[in-house]
Design an enzyme around this catalytic site. Sequence first.
Site, PDB file in Angstrom:
ATOM      1  N   PRO A  97      45.113  43.527  42.814  1.00 24.54           N
ATOM      2  CA  PRO A  97      45.610  43.730  44.031  1.00 24.54           C
ATOM      3  C   PRO A  97      46.746  43.006  44.467  1.00 24.54           C
ATOM      4  O   PRO A  97      46.893  41.502  44.256  1.00 24.54           O
ATOM      5  CB  PRO A  97      44.510  43.520  45.054  1.00 24.54           C
ATOM      6  CG  PRO A  97      43.580  42.499  44.411  1.00 24.54           C
ATOM      7  CD  PRO A  97      43.698  42.769  42.814  1.00 24.54           C
ATOM      8  N   MET A  98      47.741  43.461  44.755  1.00 27.43           N
ATOM      9  CA  MET A  98      49.029  42.786  45.215  1.00 27.43           C
ATOM     10  C   MET A  98      49.427  43.153  46.614  1.00 27.43           C
ATOM     11  O   MET A  98      49.879  44.410  46.947  1.00 27.43           O
ATOM     12  CB  MET A  98      50.343  42.806  44.350  1.00 27.43           C
ATOM     13  CG  MET A  98      49.816  42.100  43.000  1.00 27.43           C
ATOM     14  SD  MET A  98      51.252  42.379  41.494  1.00 27.43           S
ATOM     15  CE  MET A  98      50.870  44.000  41.183  1.00 27.43           C
TER      16      MET A  98
ATOM     17  N   GLY B 132      48.591  41.683  36.989  1.00 25.73           N
ATOM     18  CA  GLY B 132      49.384  41.695  38.163  1.00 25.73           C
ATOM     19  C   GLY B 132      50.766  41.816  37.880  1.00 25.73           C
ATOM     20  O   GLY B 132      51.296  42.859  37.777  1.00 25.73           O
TER      21      GLY B 132
ATOM     22  N   CYS C  95      43.447  33.026  45.913  1.00 25.99           N
ATOM     23  CA  CYS C  95      44.461  33.001  46.490  1.00 25.99           C
ATOM     24  C   CYS C  95      44.825  31.515  46.444  1.00 25.99           C
ATOM     25  O   CYS C  95      44.259  30.759  47.170  1.00 25.99           O
ATOM     26  CB  CYS C  95      44.219  33.689  47.823  1.00 25.99           C
ATOM     27  SG  CYS C  95      46.072  33.554  48.644  1.00 25.99           S
TER      28      CYS C  95
END
Length: 382
Positions: A25-26, A237, A110
């Site tokens: 997920p970005m 990613g 993160c």
Amino acid sequence: MVGSALPTELVLGDLRIETPVVLAPMAGITNAAYRRLCAEQGAGLYVCEMITSRGLVEGDETTRKMLVFDELETVRSVQLYGTDPVYVGKAAEILCADYGVAHVDLNFGCPVPKVTRKGGGGALPWKRGLLGEILEAAVTATAPYGVPVTMKTRKGLDEDHLTYLDAGRIAQETGVAAIALHGRTVEQAYSGEADWDSIARLVEHIDIPVLGNGDIWEAGDAVRMVRETGAAGVVVGRGCLGRPWLFRDLAAAFSSTPTETVLPTLGEVRAVMRRHAELLCRHMGEERGCKEFRKHVSWYLKGFRAGGPLRHSLALVDSLADLDRLLAELDPDERFPVSELGAPRGRQGSPRKRVALPEGWLDDTDGRGARWREDADEATGG
């Protein structure tokens, strides 16, 4: 397992993924349109942009708008961020009951200071007890729906405060289906090189599947990572930015009959750009869709000879008709720039001078019962 035959699928509880490849997920990237685009290229698991558990539970409008899925998205996958077990558990249940999600991933990787400063993301695994509480809450909430929970983490805060082996053990003990390890510390952010040896150590340390993440720029990198580490699959990613066909190459590399990678011409890249913009406009409307597409232009054209004025115009496109006119100016026969193969894409930056943490964070490695209230609109990745 290292050096043995490559896996051809990924098994997460009762969920079977045709190719052992996960789209990370970005924020602002992996919306429904981009996930559809990647899925059209090759099989895998495509994860929605990260949402916050608090935002979902409290009905935050922005959070709910992010939970949009394409009509052909048969396996819905969402990454949750949270620091409170109660919120995470409630959010996980909402995803299963109200959104038909088939896979929930939890973000503990993160490195962004505004997140780690509140004890979230890559900072949270330092609190082993709290990490266990959160994982247990999510697994308990999703179990009645048969939905597997996975987690994403980093090596640790820095080289002196590593947490990934403990995180893997806790994940296994709480019933998590798999753990993805980004082979960098929070301090490194996206700088330097990913440490694949740490992925191999985690594989040896636990019995649940380990997914490797970090510095996968080509399909060959993914194959090499799996062979060197024994990982059950890979998480991709930044390597797919402006290159959604990477998933086609990955699907081929992990198939039972691997085929040679064929580099696209600029004409083929141009067709993918048009498809991307079309999907964005379908989901968001033409005006907003074109604006969203602008950020992708430089990634798609990286290394090609397209001139500055044309790139500038493409980065200001405001309609599909305008996009078609500009794309027609690209040379369809230009070959893919081989100089870009294996080159890092997206953000890199420098290591953090220090990791932003709550006051006294390092004094206690348990953290059970403590609560750090995240903002409802946190949205990033790791």
